[in-house]
Design a protein around this motif. Structure first.
Motif, PDB file in Angstrom:
ATOM      1  N   GLY A  42       0.801  -1.223   0.000  1.00 49.24           N
ATOM      2  CA  GLY A  42       0.000   0.000   0.000  1.00 49.24           C
ATOM      3  C   GLY A  42       0.828   1.265   0.000  1.00 49.24           C
ATOM      4  O   GLY A  42       0.327   2.348  -0.308  1.00 49.24           O
ATOM      5  N   LEU A  43       2.080   1.139   0.313  1.00 48.56           N
ATOM      6  CA  LEU A  43       2.969   2.300   0.353  1.00 48.56           C
ATOM      7  C   LEU A  43       3.162   2.918  -1.027  1.00 48.56           C
ATOM      8  O   LEU A  43       3.305   4.135  -1.145  1.00 48.56           O
ATOM      9  N   ASP A  44       3.138   2.112  -2.080  1.00 45.07           N
ATOM     10  CA  ASP A  44       3.311   2.626  -3.440  1.00 45.07           C
ATOM     11  C   ASP A  44       2.257   3.676  -3.782  1.00 45.07           C
ATOM     12  O   ASP A  44       2.572   4.735  -4.318  1.00 45.07           O
ATOM     13  N   THR A  45       1.020   3.370  -3.472  1.00 44.00           N
ATOM     14  CA  THR A  45      -0.070   4.291  -3.785  1.00 44.00           C
ATOM     15  C   THR A  45       0.037   5.578  -2.981  1.00 44.00           C
ATOM     16  O   THR A  45      -0.140   6.670  -3.526  1.00 44.00           O
ATOM     17  N   LEU A  46       0.335   5.456  -1.705  1.00 38.81           N
ATOM     18  CA  LEU A  46       0.417   6.645  -0.854  1.00 38.81           C
ATOM     19  C   LEU A  46       1.532   7.579  -1.299  1.00 38.81           C
ATOM     20  O   LEU A  46       1.350   8.798  -1.393  1.00 38.81           O
ATOM     21  N   VAL A  47       2.688   7.010  -1.598  1.00 39.94           N
ATOM     22  CA  VAL A  47       3.838   7.833  -1.991  1.00 39.94           C
ATOM     23  C   VAL A  47       3.606   8.469  -3.353  1.00 39.94           C
ATOM     24  O   VAL A  47       3.863   9.654  -3.552  1.00 39.94           O
ATOM     25  N   SER A  48       3.098   7.713  -4.317  1.00 38.79           N
ATOM     26  CA  SER A  48       2.910   8.273  -5.656  1.00 38.79           C
ATOM     27  C   SER A  48       1.825   9.336  -5.679  1.00 38.79           C
ATOM     28  O   SER A  48       1.958  10.345  -6.388  1.00 38.79           O
ATOM     29  N   GLN A  49       0.760   9.157  -4.928  1.00 36.91           N
ATOM     30  CA  GLN A  49      -0.283  10.182  -4.887  1.00 36.91           C
ATOM     31  C   GLN A  49       0.221  11.454  -4.217  1.00 36.91           C
ATOM     32  O   GLN A  49      -0.067  12.566  -4.675  1.00 36.91           O
TER      33      GLN A  49
END
Length: 87
Positions: A42-49
Motif C-alpha cells: 500500500g505504500l506505493d499508492t500513498l507515496v505516488s499520490q
C-alpha cells in the motif's frame, strides 16, 4: 527457486532427507516473503499520490513510516527461519 533447489539436493547421498529439508525451508520462505511484501504494498499508492499532488512532506512521511514498518517486520518474519535447527 524451490524447484532448482530440490533438483540440486537430489544429488546428495541422503537425498530423501536433503529434499525434505529443502522443501521445508522453501515453504517457510515462500510464506514469509509475501506477508512482508503485502504489508508494504500500500505504500506505493500513498507515496505516488502524495508526490504527484506536490505534497512532499506527506511523501517523505510515508517513506519514513514504510522504513520503520519494514524494520519492525523483518525480525518477526525472519525468526522462524533463524530458529530452525541446522543439522
Amino acid at each position: 527457486m524451490g524447484i532448482v533447489d530440490t533438483m540440486m539436493s537430489a544429488d546428495y547421498p541422503n537425498s530423501a532427507a536433503s529434499m525434505g529439508a529443502v522443501s521445508l525451508g522453501s515453504s517457510i520462505f515462500i510464506v514469509s516473503r509475501p506477508v512482508g511484501g503485502g504489508m508494504l504494498l500500500g505504500l506505493d499508492t500513498l507515496v505516488s499520490q502524495a508526490f504527484g499532488a506536490g505534497r512532499r512532506e506527506d511523501c517523505h512521511r510515508s517513506l519514513i513510516n514504510g522504513i520503520y514498518l519494514s524494520l519492525a517486520l523483518t525480525p518477526s518474519l525472519a525468526a522462524p527461519i533463524w530458529l530452525l535447527p541446522i543439522s
